[in-house]
Scaffold this motif. Structure first.
Motif, short mmCIF file in Angstrom:
data_model
loop_
_atom_site.label_atom_id
_atom_site.label_comp_id
_atom_site.label_asym_id
_atom_site.label_seq_id
_atom_site.Cartn_x
_atom_site.Cartn_y
_atom_site.Cartn_z
N LEU A 1 0.83 -1.20 0.00
CA LEU A 1 0.00 0.00 0.00
C LEU A 1 0.86 1.26 0.00
O LEU A 1 0.59 2.21 -0.74
N SER A 2 1.92 1.26 0.79
CA SER A 2 2.80 2.43 0.87
C SER A 2 3.43 2.74 -0.48
O SER A 2 3.42 3.90 -0.92
N TYR A 3 3.98 1.73 -1.13
CA TYR A 3 4.65 2.00 -2.40
C TYR A 3 3.70 2.34 -3.53
O TYR A 3 4.05 3.10 -4.43
N LEU A 4 2.49 1.81 -3.50
CA LEU A 4 1.51 2.22 -4.50
C LEU A 4 1.13 3.68 -4.30
O LEU A 4 1.05 4.45 -5.27
N ILE A 5 0.91 4.09 -3.07
CA ILE A 5 0.57 5.50 -2.78
C ILE A 5 1.73 6.42 -3.12
O ILE A 5 1.54 7.47 -3.74
N ILE A 6 2.94 6.03 -2.72
CA ILE A 6 4.12 6.86 -3.00
C ILE A 6 4.33 7.01 -4.51
O ILE A 6 4.59 8.12 -5.01
N GLY A 7 4.22 5.92 -5.24
CA GLY A 7 4.40 5.99 -6.68
C GLY A 7 3.37 6.88 -7.35
O GLY A 7 3.68 7.66 -8.24
N MET A 8 2.12 6.76 -6.91
CA MET A 8 1.06 7.61 -7.48
C MET A 8 1.28 9.07 -7.13
O MET A 8 1.09 9.95 -7.97
N LEU A 9 1.67 9.34 -5.88
CA LEU A 9 1.94 10.73 -5.49
C LEU A 9 3.07 11.33 -6.32
O LEU A 9 2.99 12.47 -6.78
N CYS A 10 4.13 10.56 -6.50
CA CYS A 10 5.26 11.07 -7.28
C CYS A 10 4.90 11.24 -8.75
O CYS A 10 5.25 12.24 -9.37
N PHE A 11 4.17 10.27 -9.28
CA PHE A 11 3.86 10.30 -10.71
C PHE A 11 2.79 11.33 -11.04
O PHE A 11 2.91 12.07 -12.01
N ILE A 12 1.75 11.38 -10.23
CA ILE A 12 0.64 12.30 -10.51
C ILE A 12 0.87 13.68 -9.90
O ILE A 12 0.44 14.68 -10.45
N GLY A 13 1.57 13.72 -8.76
CA GLY A 13 1.74 14.99 -8.06
C GLY A 13 2.97 15.77 -8.45
O GLY A 13 2.90 16.96 -8.77
N ILE A 14 4.12 15.11 -8.45
CA ILE A 14 5.38 15.84 -8.64
C ILE A 14 5.75 15.97 -10.12
O ILE A 14 6.16 17.03 -10.57
N ALA A 15 5.60 14.90 -10.89
CA ALA A 15 6.04 14.92 -12.30
C ALA A 15 5.34 16.00 -13.13
O ALA A 15 6.00 16.70 -13.89
N PRO A 16 4.02 16.18 -13.04
CA PRO A 16 3.40 17.24 -13.85
C PRO A 16 3.87 18.65 -13.48
O PRO A 16 4.01 19.50 -14.35
N ILE A 17 4.14 18.87 -12.21
CA ILE A 17 4.63 20.18 -11.78
C ILE A 17 5.99 20.45 -12.40
O ILE A 17 6.26 21.53 -12.92
N VAL A 18 6.87 19.45 -12.35
CA VAL A 18 8.19 19.60 -12.95
C VAL A 18 8.08 19.78 -14.45
O VAL A 18 8.80 20.58 -15.06
N ALA A 19 7.16 19.06 -15.10
CA ALA A 19 6.99 19.19 -16.56
C ALA A 19 6.50 20.58 -16.95
O ALA A 19 6.96 21.14 -17.95
N MET A 20 5.60 21.15 -16.15
CA MET A 20 5.06 22.48 -16.47
C MET A 20 6.11 23.58 -16.29
O MET A 20 6.17 24.51 -17.07
N PHE A 21 6.91 23.46 -15.24
CA PHE A 21 7.85 24.53 -14.91
C PHE A 21 9.30 24.12 -15.16
O PHE A 21 10.21 24.68 -14.57
#
Length: 133
Positions: free
Chosen positions: A59-79
């Motif tokens: 559960l932890s790694y699924l949540i962490i992966g989703m947070l990183c992929f959906i949360g952090i990656a788009p922000i870095v891509a935009m800016f």
């Protein structure tokens, strides 16, 4: 000019977390003699702790992966073109903390679970009694 190295690095970390979570979800280690798995003194005590420890990590790694992929990656891509290097380092540090954090709180949860349910050591061959003291 956009520097895609930052984005690729962050996506690789996110996909790694997701792949570990999916591996544990679809093919969890069955017992301590399995080829891979989370081995600590509490997971090696008995089958109930072994299963609980792997559910927590899954559960932890699924949540962490989703947070990183959906949360952090788009922000870095935009800016990406305006993000300074120190922001990239902080982002990587946050991701590393997220990846390491299950190894900090999982033993605490398992210890409380063991004490609460008064579980005994069933796998004598995998752990020594003096390691539990």
């Amino acid at each position: 000019m956009m520097n895609y190295f930052y984005l690729i690095f962050i996506i690789v970390i996110a996909l790694s977390s997701l792949s570990v979570g999916l591996l544990y979800l679809f093919d969890p280690p069955r017992d301590p003699r399995y080829r891979y798995g989370y081995r600590s003194k509490y997971t090696l005590m008995n089958q109930e702790n072994w299963d609980l420890g792997h559910k927590i990590l899954t559960l932890s790694y699924l949540i962490i992966g989703m947070l990183c992929f959906i949360g952090i990656a788009p922000i870095v891509a935009m800016f990406n073109s305006v993000i300074p290097f120190w922001v990239f380092i902080i982002t990587i540090f946050i991701q590393m903390l997220m990846i390491v954090s299950p190894f900090i709180y999982t033993p605490i949860i398992l210890r409380h679970h063991t004490i609460k349910y008064n579980l005994k050591n069933e796998h004598e061959s995998y752990i020594k009694k003096e390691d539990l003291d």
